[in-house]
Design a protein around this motif. Structure first.
Motif, PDB file in Angstrom:
ATOM      1  N   UNK A   1       2.454 -12.510   1.053  1.00 13.22           N
ATOM      2  CA  UNK A   1       1.790 -11.449   1.814  1.00 13.22           C
ATOM      3  C   UNK A   1       2.164 -11.516   3.288  1.00 13.22           C
ATOM      4  N   UNK A   2       2.230 -12.735   3.835  1.00 16.08           N
ATOM      5  CA  UNK A   2       2.552 -12.892   5.252  1.00 16.08           C
ATOM      6  C   UNK A   2       3.955 -12.385   5.577  1.00 16.08           C
TER       7      UNK A   2
ATOM      8  N   UNK B   1       2.614  -6.795   9.426  1.00 14.24           N
ATOM      9  CA  UNK B   1       3.106  -5.901  10.459  1.00 14.24           C
ATOM     10  C   UNK B   1       3.830  -4.687   9.928  1.00 14.24           C
ATOM     11  N   UNK B   2       3.843  -4.512   8.620  1.00 13.53           N
ATOM     12  CA  UNK B   2       4.555  -3.381   8.020  1.00 13.53           C
ATOM     13  C   UNK B   2       3.826  -2.063   8.287  1.00 13.53           C
TER      14      UNK B   2
ATOM     15  N   UNK C   1      -1.911  -3.814   0.446  1.00 12.29           N
ATOM     16  CA  UNK C   1      -2.160  -5.130  -0.146  1.00 12.29           C
ATOM     17  C   UNK C   1      -0.917  -5.653  -0.843  1.00 12.29           C
ATOM     18  N   UNK C   2      -0.631  -6.932  -0.604  1.00 10.89           N
ATOM     19  CA  UNK C   2       0.464  -7.635  -1.270  1.00 10.89           C
ATOM     20  C   UNK C   2      -0.123  -8.847  -1.969  1.00 10.89           C
TER      21      UNK C   2
ATOM     22  N   UNK D   1      -4.024  -5.612   9.890  1.00 12.35           N
ATOM     23  CA  UNK D   1      -4.007  -6.290  11.184  1.00 12.35           C
ATOM     24  C   UNK D   1      -3.740  -7.782  11.009  1.00 12.35           C
ATOM     25  N   UNK D   2      -4.374  -8.373   9.995  1.00  7.93           N
ATOM     26  CA  UNK D   2      -4.150  -9.781   9.678  1.00  7.93           C
ATOM     27  C   UNK D   2      -4.327  -9.958   8.179  1.00  7.93           C
ATOM     28  N   UNK D   3      -3.858 -11.089   7.655  1.00  6.69           N
ATOM     29  CA  UNK D   3      -3.972 -11.356   6.232  1.00  6.69           C
ATOM     30  C   UNK D   3      -5.448 -11.585   5.890  1.00  6.69           C
ATOM     31  N   UNK D   4      -5.958 -10.855   4.915  1.00  2.00           N
ATOM     32  CA  UNK D   4      -7.366 -10.973   4.550  1.00  2.00           C
ATOM     33  C   UNK D   4      -7.568 -10.516   3.114  1.00  2.00           C
TER      34      UNK D   4
END
Length: 372
Positions: free
Chosen positions: A148-149, A153-154, A288-289, A296-299
Motif C-alpha cells: 500500500x505504501x 500519494x497517488x 484502497x490497496x 493522505x496517509x496509510x490507514x
C-alpha cells in the motif's frame, strides 16, 4: 586486463551445495540472465553483474540431474523419486476459508515426508530467488502494508484481480518456472513439479506455493510493467491483487488502455481477470490497496474502523451480561486479531478494543472461579 566489453562475475553458490564458478559476461551483447524473456527489455550491467529490476532472477547454477537436486536439498534422490510418484495424494485439508463471494477456499498441508521436501525446496531454491520490486506477497521484508505504501500519494488508482489464482496455476505453469526461470533440466523440472503441485494445480497452503505464485506471471509481467511505466503508471502485485497507480490524473481512454493491457497479459499467461473486482478511483475518493487506504496517509478504511468499534461495544455488552458463549468467544478472538492490525494506524482505537477484550477475559475468569 580483460577487454572492456567483458566482465567476470563470481557466482558463489557453495552454501547451496551447487558449487561455485566464474561466469563471463559479454557487455557488448544483450545480457539475458540465462533466460530469454521475450516480453521485457534487456538487462543492465551494473558493477559487472547482470541485473534487471523488472525480472524474477535465480542467481545460482542450474541443476541438471536428479542426483544434483538431491545434493542441493540434502536428500536422497531415491526418496525424492519415490515421493514424487504419489505426491498428489500426500496432502490433507488444513482449513476452509469462506471468501466474500460465498465460495469456500480450501487450504492444503503436505504430510511428511513431502512436507520436509517442500521445506528444503523453499529454503534451498525458492528463498534464493531475487524478486523484482513490484512483487510484495509472501516475500521476506515485504507485506500488504509496504504494498500500500508503494502507491502512497497517488492521484489515480486502478485495481484488478486474478480469478481463482492458485487453482489456475497449473502443473504446466509450474514446470515452465522450474524449466525456464530456474534453468533446470526437463527431468529435474518434472520432478519438482510433481513435488509442488496437487491435482494439476498449485495447492494453496503448501510451503512452496507463495513464492511459486509470485513467479507464475514471469513471461508477461516484465513487459507489462515496462509499458505501464512508459505511461507514468506504477504497478504492484500482492499475490492475486494487482494495483496500478499514477501521481497524475489520466483521461478515461488511458484507463481503458491500461485495463486492456492487464487483461491481455493475463490471458496470454493462461489466467482470467476477475471482472467484478475491477475498479478505479481518483484523489478525493477512497483509494484502497490491499484493504488499506492510501489517501493522505496509510490507514484502515472507515468501514473497518467502524466495524471494529461496533464489535468492541458488542463484546462489552456480552461481558456485562455475563454471556460467555461460543459467539462471544469467537468475537473475542476476532477483536484481538483486528486490534493488532489496527495498532499501527489507529493506536487509540486499538487500545480501546484490547481493553474491552481484557475486561471480557477478566469477567469470564471471575465467573468461572465463582462457579467452582
Amino acid at each position: 586486463m580483460f577487454p572492456a566489453q567483458h566482465a567476470w562475475v563470481w557466482v558463489d553458490c557453495k552454501k547451496h551445495g551447487m558449487g561455485c564458478t566464474f561466469r563471463r559476461i559479454d557487455n557488448s551483447k544483450r545480457v539475458s540472465n540465462k533466460l530469454l524473456f521475450s516480453d521485457s527489455r534487456p538487462s543492465a550491467v551494473l558493477g559487472g553483474q547482470a541485473t534487471d529490476v523488472k525480472r524474477v532472477r535465480y542467481p545460482c547454477r542450474s541443476i541438471l540431474t536428479v542426483k544434483a537436486l538431491g545434493k542441493a536439498l540434502d536428500l536422497e534422490p531415491a526418496l525424492l523419486a519415490g515421493v514424487a510418484e504419489h505426491a498428489a495424494s500426500e496432502y490433507r485439508i488444513a482449513g476452509r476459508k469462506k471468501k466474500p463471494d460465498g465460495s469456500i477456499r480450501l487450504l492444503w498441508d503436505a504430510r511428511y515426508p513431502l512436507k520436509l521436501i517442500q521445506t528444503r525446496i523453499k529454503e534451498q531454491l525458492l528463498d534464493r530467488v531475487i524478486f523484482p520490486a513490484y512483487l510484495f506477497g509472501g516475500i521476506r521484508g515485504k507485506s500488504h502494508i509496504s504494498n500500500a505504501r508503494s502507491h502512497s500519494g497517488a492521484k489515480l488508482l486502478i485495481a484488478e484481480d486474478v480469478a481463482s489464482y492458485f487453482p489456475s496455476i497449473t502443473a504446466a505453469h509450474v514446470f515452465s518456472i522450474w524449466r525456464h526461470v530456474f534453468g533446470f533440466s526437463k527431468s529435474v523440472a518434472r520432478m519438482l513439479t510433481k513435488l509442488t503441485t496437487r491435482a494439476d494445480e498449485l495447492p494453496q497452503g503448501a510451503k512452496t506455493s507463495p513464492q511459486l505464485s509470485n513467479i507464475a506471471l514471469w513471461r508477461v509481467e516484465p513487459g507489462l510493467v515496462q509499458r505501464l511505466n512508459q505511461l507514468g503508471m506504477r504497478y504492484s502485485r500482492f499475490v492475486d491483487d494487482i494495483s496500478i497507480s499514477s501521481r497524475r490524473k489520466h483521461p478515461l481512454f488511458v484507463i481503458q488502455k491500461v485495463t486492456r493491457q492487464v487483461y491481455g497479459a493475463l490471458y496470454r499467461a493462461g489466467f482470467n481477470p476477475k471482472f467484478e473486482k475491477h475498479e478505479f478511483s481518483w484523489r478525493g475518493r477512497t483509494m484502497a490497496v490491499t484493504k488499506l487506504n492510501i489517501d493522505a496517509k496509510i490507514s484502515l478504511p472507515a468501514v473497518r474502523r467502524k466495524a471494529l468499534g461496533q464489535d468492541a461495544q458488542r463484546l462489552l455488552a456480552f461481558a456485562k451480561a455475563g454471556n460467555f458463549n461460543r459467539t462471544s468467544m469467537k468475537l473475542t478472538r476476532s477483536l484481538s486479531t483486528r486490534a493488532g492490525a489496527a495498532k499501527r494506524f489507529h493506536p487509540r482505537l486499538a487500545r480501546k478494543a484490547r481493553s474491552i477484550v481484557q475486561n471480557f477475559a477478566s469477567r469470564r475468569l471471575a465467573t468461572s472461579t465463582n462457579a467452582r
